[in-house]
Write a protein that holds these residues in place. Structure first.
Motif, PDB file in Angstrom:
ATOM      1  N   UNK A 258       0.828  -1.217   0.000  1.00 47.76           N
ATOM      2  CA  UNK A 258       0.000   0.000   0.000  1.00 47.76           C
ATOM      3  C   UNK A 258       0.859   1.263   0.000  1.00 47.76           C
ATOM      4  N   UNK A 259       2.137   1.110  -0.272  1.00 50.44           N
ATOM      5  CA  UNK A 259       3.048   2.248  -0.098  1.00 50.44           C
ATOM      6  C   UNK A 259       2.694   3.449  -0.977  1.00 50.44           C
ATOM      7  N   UNK A 260       2.155   3.200  -2.185  1.00 52.57           N
ATOM      8  CA  UNK A 260       1.801   4.333  -3.072  1.00 52.57           C
ATOM      9  C   UNK A 260       0.863   5.302  -2.380  1.00 52.57           C
ATOM     10  N   UNK A 314       6.579 -14.128  10.628  1.00 51.62           N
ATOM     11  CA  UNK A 314       6.400 -12.938  11.470  1.00 51.62           C
ATOM     12  C   UNK A 314       6.391 -11.661  10.616  1.00 51.62           C
ATOM     13  N   UNK A 315       7.355 -11.571   9.691  1.00 48.29           N
ATOM     14  CA  UNK A 315       7.426 -10.389   8.810  1.00 48.29           C
ATOM     15  C   UNK A 315       6.143 -10.291   7.988  1.00 48.29           C
ATOM     16  N   UNK A 316       5.706 -11.427   7.449  1.00 51.94           N
ATOM     17  CA  UNK A 316       4.515 -11.399   6.596  1.00 51.94           C
ATOM     18  C   UNK A 316       3.281 -11.001   7.401  1.00 51.94           C
ATOM     19  N   UNK A 317       3.132 -11.538   8.599  1.00 50.40           N
ATOM     20  CA  UNK A 317       1.937 -11.233   9.389  1.00 50.40           C
ATOM     21  C   UNK A 317       1.911  -9.755   9.816  1.00 50.40           C
ATOM     22  N   UNK A 318       3.031  -9.281  10.354  1.00 54.52           N
ATOM     23  CA  UNK A 318       3.079  -7.869  10.782  1.00 54.52           C
ATOM     24  C   UNK A 318       2.962  -6.928   9.579  1.00 54.52           C
ATOM     25  N   UNK A 319       3.640  -7.314   8.482  1.00 53.77           N
ATOM     26  CA  UNK A 319       3.609  -6.483   7.278  1.00 53.77           C
ATOM     27  C   UNK A 319       2.203  -6.400   6.703  1.00 53.77           C
ATOM     28  N   UNK A 321      -0.603  -6.812   8.237  1.00 55.79           N
ATOM     29  CA  UNK A 321      -1.460  -6.041   9.151  1.00 55.79           C
ATOM     30  C   UNK A 321      -1.265  -4.552   8.893  1.00 55.79           C
ATOM     31  N   UNK A 322      -0.010  -4.133   8.681  1.00 53.47           N
ATOM     32  CA  UNK A 322       0.284  -2.732   8.405  1.00 53.47           C
ATOM     33  C   UNK A 322      -0.315  -2.293   7.068  1.00 53.47           C
ATOM     34  N   UNK A 357      -8.073  -6.589   1.430  1.00 55.60           N
ATOM     35  CA  UNK A 357      -8.462  -7.789   2.199  1.00 55.60           C
ATOM     36  C   UNK A 357      -7.672  -9.034   1.796  1.00 55.60           C
ATOM     37  N   UNK A 358      -7.209  -9.080   0.543  1.00 55.01           N
ATOM     38  CA  UNK A 358      -6.465 -10.271   0.100  1.00 55.01           C
ATOM     39  C   UNK A 358      -5.038 -10.315   0.661  1.00 55.01           C
ATOM     40  N   UNK A 359      -4.554  -9.193   1.221  1.00 57.05           N
ATOM     41  CA  UNK A 359      -3.156  -9.162   1.670  1.00 57.05           C
ATOM     42  C   UNK A 359      -2.886 -10.162   2.808  1.00 57.05           C
ATOM     43  N   UNK A 360      -3.933 -10.455   3.608  1.00 56.77           N
ATOM     44  CA  UNK A 360      -3.713 -11.419   4.690  1.00 56.77           C
ATOM     45  C   UNK A 360      -4.204 -12.818   4.317  1.00 56.77           C
ATOM     46  N   UNK A 361      -4.472 -13.015   3.007  1.00 56.10           N
ATOM     47  CA  UNK A 361      -4.830 -14.366   2.529  1.00 56.10           C
ATOM     48  C   UNK A 361      -3.689 -14.916   1.672  1.00 56.10           C
ATOM     49  N   UNK A 362      -3.275 -14.112   0.660  1.00 57.75           N
ATOM     50  CA  UNK A 362      -2.235 -14.572  -0.276  1.00 57.75           C
ATOM     51  C   UNK A 362      -0.933 -14.878   0.487  1.00 57.75           C
ATOM     52  N   UNK A 363      -0.243 -15.926   0.025  1.00 55.49           N
ATOM     53  CA  UNK A 363       1.038 -16.274   0.657  1.00 55.49           C
ATOM     54  C   UNK A 363       0.890 -16.887   2.040  1.00 55.49           C
ATOM     55  N   UNK A 364      -0.327 -17.288   2.406  1.00 55.61           N
ATOM     56  CA  UNK A 364      -0.564 -17.880   3.737  1.00 55.61           C
ATOM     57  C   UNK A 364      -1.402 -16.935   4.583  1.00 55.61           C
TER      58      UNK A 364
END
Ligand SMILES: Cc1cc2nc3c(=O)[nH]c(=O)nc-3n(C[C@H](O)[C@H](O)[C@H](O)COP(=O)(O)OP(=O)(O)OC[C@H]3O[C@@H](n4cnc5c(N)ncnc54)[C@H](O)[C@@H]3O)c2cc1C
Length: 380
Positions: A258-260, A314-319, A321-322, A357-364
């Motif tokens: 979401x950095x943009x 851990x990086x993926x979960x915290x990332x 969420x952010x 919403x897909x950010x916490x689904x894709x990749x696990x």
């Protein structure tokens, strides 16, 4: 109980020089890329950008020269990736091949496979997709049913894969399949390199709620792949796929999707901006910096041959969420005029509200990652 290992990365490079080079490249390459397309960032498929990046030597840069790379260090690649994500470069066409499939082939592929495919990936011409999930196997990846049988002249594959990112436009897949159905769960799996133009393969695109066809489903009906398309060791697919997931879960794209939005929000500020907006920008910068240090530590550990799957989770979960909360935070900060006036900020925000919403689904999924973390810490 084990603990996390986030040892700071020790490598040092001329990051400023490299940043200037990639920024110059992007200033030209992205001239005609719209705000909406920049919002797609690493999931946006743009073959022209990938080809230009290949020509400029920005793909597969960490691979050996003999396979089309330029022996760059993991940290150099990291810097380039950060700049791509910050600019919102639509680099999805070659992203998976550059991030994981090529590196996986380098480690587990036959010499013929490496010589044939890696230079084409590095040229920005060959796109890969990840064949893990299936209709009845997502979080529970060990439930996969697609299988390969050894036959004269190679392996015959039958089954289906689902939610495969960019499968409609990719030429190749690395798939996890069963090669020994007598073995349960994590045993009897292997990985295959599959040319998606082979007879017996049917591909259908699936649109998500943004209206884009980012992923799809694939059916394999007696698909014959050559002997040396078995990647690595027969029966060790589970261990191999976990090494692949460490590459997939710990990069800067796991907190910069979401950095943009931050860039557009920042551009919309002036001296009259209120304190809430300035505080929000400060808070995001602090969160980003922490995530960056964690992710950089992963890059260092992976380059030393380690497989930090607990920390990567851990990086993926915290990332996630952010990056998932950012569109909602920005929307809450917009005043009435900014809410309703068409702008680049509004365009990027509208896309990310639907995509995030897909950010916490894709990749696990979030729940699965937290399960991995709990198990890694000896808590379950
Ligand atoms: C945008 C996007 C791109 C994707 N790209 C790819 C790709 O390129 N290749 C690929 O192979 N896959 C891809 N996937 C699939 C993705 O990996 C799966 O969606 C994910 O693993 C979840 O699997 P599932 O959809 O079957 O959900 P399920 O596994 O059915 O899970 C449904 C819900 O139940 C929860 N849940 C499941 N099991 C447990 C448990 N044991 N404990 C607690 N909660 C649980 C999950 O967290 C989730 O919330 C993609 C998905 C998305 C959204």
């Amino acid at each position: 109980m084990s603990t996390f290992n986030f040892t700071p990365s020790q490598s040092s490079i001329d990051a400023a020089g490299l940043r200037n080079k990639i920024r110059d490249f992007l200033a030209t390459a992205l001239q005609k890329v719209s705000a909406r397309e920049r919002a797609y960032s690493w999931t946006g498929f743009n073959a022209n950008i990938s080809e230009a990046m290949g020509k400029a030597g920005w793909i597969g840069m960490q691979w050996p020269e003999q396979y089309g790379g330029r022996d760059a260090s993991p940290l150099e690649r990291y810097v380039v990736i950060e700049e791509l994500l910050a600019a919102g470069a639509p680099v999805g066409a070659h992203w998976i091949a550059d991030r994981q499939s090529g590196t996986h082939l380098l480690r587990y592929g036959s010499e013929r496979v490496k010589r044939e495919y890696l230079p084409k990936i590095a040229a920005g011409e060959l796109y890969f997709c990840i064949g893990m999930s299936e209709p009845n196997a997502g979080s529970d990846l060990a439930a996969i049913a697609t299988h390969a049988s050894h036959v004269d002249g190679g392996w015959k594959i039958n089954g289906a894969k689902l939610w495969t990112t960019h499968v409609v436009r990719s030429q190749m897949m690395i798939a996890l399949v069963r090669t020994d159905r007598s073995q349960q769960r994590h045993g009897g799996m292997s990985q295959f390199l599959i040319d998606l133009s082979l007879p017996g393969i049917t591909i259908k695109g699936i649109s998500d709620q943004t209206g884009e066809e980012h992923f799809g489903e694939v059916f394999f009906d007696d698909v014959l792949v050559p002997e040396d398309c078995l990647i690595g060791v027969e029966g060790e697919g589970w261990q191999q796929v976990n090494a692949e997931l460490a590459l997939e879960r710990s990069g800067p794209e796991r907190y910069l999707s979401s950095y943009r939005l931050i860039e557009e929000f920042l551009s919309a500020q002036d001296e009259t901006s209120n304190e809430l907006n300035r505080c929000a920008l400060g808070q995001w910068a602090a969160e980003l910096w922490t995530l960056r240090q964690m992710s950089l530590s992963m890059a260092g550990q992976i380059s030393e041959g380690k497989e930090p799957s607990l920390e990567a989770a851990m990086v993926k979960d915290l990332g996630a969420t952010f990056e998932q909360s950012l569109p909602h935070q920005v929307e809450a900060l917009l005043d009435d005029e900014a809410q309703t006036t068409p702008s680049a900020l509004r365009e990027v925000l509208d896309y990310l509200l639907l995509a995030s919403p897909s950010f916490s689904l894709r990749g696990g999924t979030r729940e699965i990652l937290r399960g991995i973390i709990a198990r890694g810490l000896g808590l379950r």
